[in-house]
Scaffold this motif. Sequence first.
Motif, PDB file in Angstrom:
ATOM      1  N   VAL A   6       0.852  -1.187   0.000  1.00  0.00           N
ATOM      2  CA  VAL A   6       0.000   0.000   0.000  1.00  0.00           C
ATOM      3  C   VAL A   6       0.888   1.237   0.000  1.00  0.00           C
ATOM      4  CG1 VAL A   6      -1.832   1.264   1.191  1.00  0.00           C
ATOM      5  CG2 VAL A   6      -1.791  -1.240   1.291  1.00  0.00           C
ATOM      6  N   ARG A   7       0.614   2.133  -0.917  1.00  0.00           N
ATOM      7  CA  ARG A   7       1.358   3.390  -0.941  1.00  0.00           C
ATOM      8  C   ARG A   7       0.427   4.520  -1.374  1.00  0.00           C
ATOM      9  NH1 ARG A   7       2.507   1.672  -6.314  1.00  0.00           N
ATOM     10  NH2 ARG A   7       2.536   3.422  -7.794  1.00  0.00           N
ATOM     11  N   ASP A   8       0.778   5.731  -0.996  1.00  0.00           N
ATOM     12  CA  ASP A   8       0.005   6.899  -1.409  1.00  0.00           C
ATOM     13  C   ASP A   8       0.822   7.719  -2.404  1.00  0.00           C
ATOM     14  OD1 ASP A   8      -2.002   6.107   0.260  1.00  0.00           O
ATOM     15  OD2 ASP A   8      -1.584   7.585   1.831  1.00  0.00           O
ATOM     16  N   ASP A   9       0.173   8.068  -3.500  1.00  0.00           N
ATOM     17  CA  ASP A   9       0.774   8.922  -4.518  1.00  0.00           C
ATOM     18  C   ASP A   9      -0.080  10.184  -4.571  1.00  0.00           C
ATOM     19  OD1 ASP A   9       1.692  10.163  -6.816  1.00  0.00           O
ATOM     20  OD2 ASP A   9       1.923   8.308  -7.952  1.00  0.00           O
ATOM     21  N   ALA A  10       0.336  11.211  -3.765  1.00  0.00           N
ATOM     22  CA  ALA A  10      -0.485  12.407  -3.596  1.00  0.00           C
ATOM     23  C   ALA A  10      -1.857  11.993  -3.050  1.00  0.00           C
ATOM     24  CB  ALA A  10      -0.582  13.189  -4.895  1.00  0.00           C
ATOM     25  N   ALA A  11      -2.949  12.279  -3.788  1.00  0.00           N
ATOM     26  CA  ALA A  11      -4.299  11.969  -3.293  1.00  0.00           C
ATOM     27  C   ALA A  11      -4.782  10.592  -3.747  1.00  0.00           C
ATOM     28  CB  ALA A  11      -5.273  13.039  -3.762  1.00  0.00           C
ATOM     29  N   ILE A  12      -3.875   9.768  -4.229  1.00  0.00           N
ATOM     30  CA  ILE A  12      -4.235   8.440  -4.747  1.00  0.00           C
ATOM     31  C   ILE A  12      -3.641   7.364  -3.844  1.00  0.00           C
ATOM     32  CG2 ILE A  12      -4.072   6.874  -6.716  1.00  0.00           C
ATOM     33  CD1 ILE A  12      -3.405   9.501  -8.371  1.00  0.00           C
ATOM     34  N   ARG A  13      -4.471   6.434  -3.409  1.00  0.00           N
ATOM     35  CA  ARG A  13      -3.970   5.271  -2.669  1.00  0.00           C
ATOM     36  C   ARG A  13      -3.860   4.102  -3.632  1.00  0.00           C
ATOM     37  NH1 ARG A  13      -5.566   4.919   3.220  1.00  0.00           N
ATOM     38  NH2 ARG A  13      -3.876   6.448   3.094  1.00  0.00           N
ATOM     39  N   VAL A  14      -2.678   3.512  -3.682  1.00  0.00           N
ATOM     40  CA  VAL A  14      -2.424   2.390  -4.580  1.00  0.00           C
ATOM     41  C   VAL A  14      -2.294   1.112  -3.756  1.00  0.00           C
ATOM     42  CG1 VAL A  14      -0.937   1.454  -6.392  1.00  0.00           C
ATOM     43  CG2 VAL A  14      -1.187   3.943  -6.145  1.00  0.00           C
ATOM     44  N   ILE A  15      -3.156   0.147  -4.043  1.00  0.00           N
ATOM     45  CA  ILE A  15      -3.129  -1.163  -3.381  1.00  0.00           C
ATOM     46  C   ILE A  15      -2.632  -2.175  -4.404  1.00  0.00           C
ATOM     47  CG2 ILE A  15      -4.480  -2.924  -2.178  1.00  0.00           C
ATOM     48  CD1 ILE A  15      -6.548  -0.714  -1.548  1.00  0.00           C
ATOM     49  N   THR A  16      -1.492  -2.789  -4.121  1.00  0.00           N
ATOM     50  CA  THR A  16      -0.882  -3.713  -5.075  1.00  0.00           C
ATOM     51  C   THR A  16      -0.842  -5.128  -4.518  1.00  0.00           C
ATOM     52  OG1 THR A  16       0.535  -1.941  -5.916  1.00  0.00           O
ATOM     53  CG2 THR A  16       1.166  -4.190  -6.480  1.00  0.00           C
ATOM     54  N   MET A  17      -1.422  -6.062  -5.232  1.00  0.00           N
ATOM     55  CA  MET A  17      -1.310  -7.481  -4.875  1.00  0.00           C
ATOM     56  C   MET A  17       0.050  -7.952  -5.363  1.00  0.00           C
ATOM     57  SD  MET A  17      -5.212  -8.642  -5.879  1.00  0.00           S
ATOM     58  CE  MET A  17      -5.222  -7.674  -7.403  1.00  0.00           C
ATOM     59  N   ASN A  18       0.835  -8.523  -4.435  1.00  0.00           N
ATOM     60  CA  ASN A  18       2.247  -8.756  -4.722  1.00  0.00           C
ATOM     61  C   ASN A  18       2.683 -10.168  -4.310  1.00  0.00           C
ATOM     62  OD1 ASN A  18       4.938  -7.860  -5.471  1.00  0.00           O
ATOM     63  ND2 ASN A  18       5.394  -7.831  -3.280  1.00  0.00           N
ATOM     64  N   ARG A  19       2.139 -11.136  -5.012  1.00  0.00           N
ATOM     65  CA  ARG A  19       2.523 -12.538  -4.785  1.00  0.00           C
ATOM     66  C   ARG A  19       2.841 -13.162  -6.154  1.00  0.00           C
ATOM     67  NH1 ARG A  19      -1.232 -17.482  -2.727  1.00  0.00           N
ATOM     68  NH2 ARG A  19       0.382 -18.743  -1.697  1.00  0.00           N
ATOM     69  N   PRO A  20       3.855 -12.635  -6.824  1.00  0.00           N
ATOM     70  CA  PRO A  20       4.095 -13.013  -8.229  1.00  0.00           C
ATOM     71  C   PRO A  20       4.411 -14.485  -8.443  1.00  0.00           C
ATOM     72  CG  PRO A  20       5.936 -11.741  -7.338  1.00  0.00           C
ATOM     73  CD  PRO A  20       4.825 -11.638  -6.348  1.00  0.00           C
ATOM     74  N   ASP A  21       5.023 -15.144  -7.455  1.00  0.00           N
ATOM     75  CA  ASP A  21       5.374 -16.557  -7.622  1.00  0.00           C
ATOM     76  C   ASP A  21       4.132 -17.441  -7.726  1.00  0.00           C
ATOM     77  OD1 ASP A  21       5.041 -15.721  -4.912  1.00  0.00           O
ATOM     78  OD2 ASP A  21       5.717 -17.703  -4.244  1.00  0.00           O
ATOM     79  N   LYS A  22       2.987 -16.950  -7.221  1.00  0.00           N
ATOM     80  CA  LYS A  22       1.720 -17.690  -7.298  1.00  0.00           C
ATOM     81  C   LYS A  22       0.712 -16.981  -8.194  1.00  0.00           C
ATOM     82  CE  LYS A  22       2.880 -20.922  -4.337  1.00  0.00           C
ATOM     83  NZ  LYS A  22       3.007 -22.354  -4.740  1.00  0.00           N
ATOM     84  N   LYS A  23       1.211 -16.118  -9.065  1.00  0.00           N
ATOM     85  CA  LYS A  23       0.353 -15.326  -9.958  1.00  0.00           C
ATOM     86  C   LYS A  23      -0.725 -14.573  -9.177  1.00  0.00           C
ATOM     87  CE  LYS A  23       1.102 -18.071 -14.143  1.00  0.00           C
ATOM     88  NZ  LYS A  23       0.479 -18.809 -15.259  1.00  0.00           N
TER      89      LYS A  23
END
Length: 253
Positions: A6-23
């Motif tokens: 989870v990160r904030d880019d100014a007024a935008i919250r970005v939620i990233t699913m990050n389990r690439p080994d299991k797609k």
Amino acid sequence: MSDILVRDDAAIRVITMNRPDKKNALTQEMYHTVAKTLDATADDKAIRCIVIAGVPGAFTAGNDLADFMAAGSSNEKRAFGTSGGSTLLHALLRNPKPLVAAVDGVAIGIGTTMMFHCDYVVATKASTFATPFVGLGLVPEGASSLLMPRAMGHQRAFELLVMGRRIDGEAAHQAGFVNQVAAPGQAEAEALKVAAEIAKLPPEAVAISKRLMRLPPEQVAERFALEGKHFGEQMRSPEALAAFKGFLERKRA
């Protein structure tokens, strides 16, 4: 590293699913983490838009079938509405912020269902959407049996929901549930541009307009419950258990 970033880019919250080994196959913990993040963002006045993204090659491969098989083999009788997947979908339903999806790769099962709870979808040409529930002896979930025909027509929805056919980003754009097709690797960058555009708009007017455009939450929640009842029953059915077992055996072969 966490499976959910989870990160904030100014007024935008970005939620990233990050389990690439299991797609980006979603665990119960991942479902609940995303749901809690969405709920925490709902009343945050500093955040004006939410972007939900995956990794290159995978938005999400959906739920782990081993979880389905374990639940289906259990003596515990419960509806799908008690699962982490339903918790996530309900969090999407009740969130008042504009939701932008960035899809680059596979969006299977709940990955496709999520698109119909988002307000803007960016997908790459390499993206693949599929809802293989019926082929596994299950039924649609997340009110997709209500929202998908409304968005793309009964016939196209039948092809995707019942027949389980896969469609790519271009076909999804033609079907009407993808707004924009981006080059491979550019989904998140393009989604952030869209989110920045939305974030500049008057927030109250945006929130009211979104609410007016959407079906009443009570109507969608009612379909959640109906699908969840059938999903839970089917998950314990002989045809579903046979389908899960066959799929897992093919994966191991």
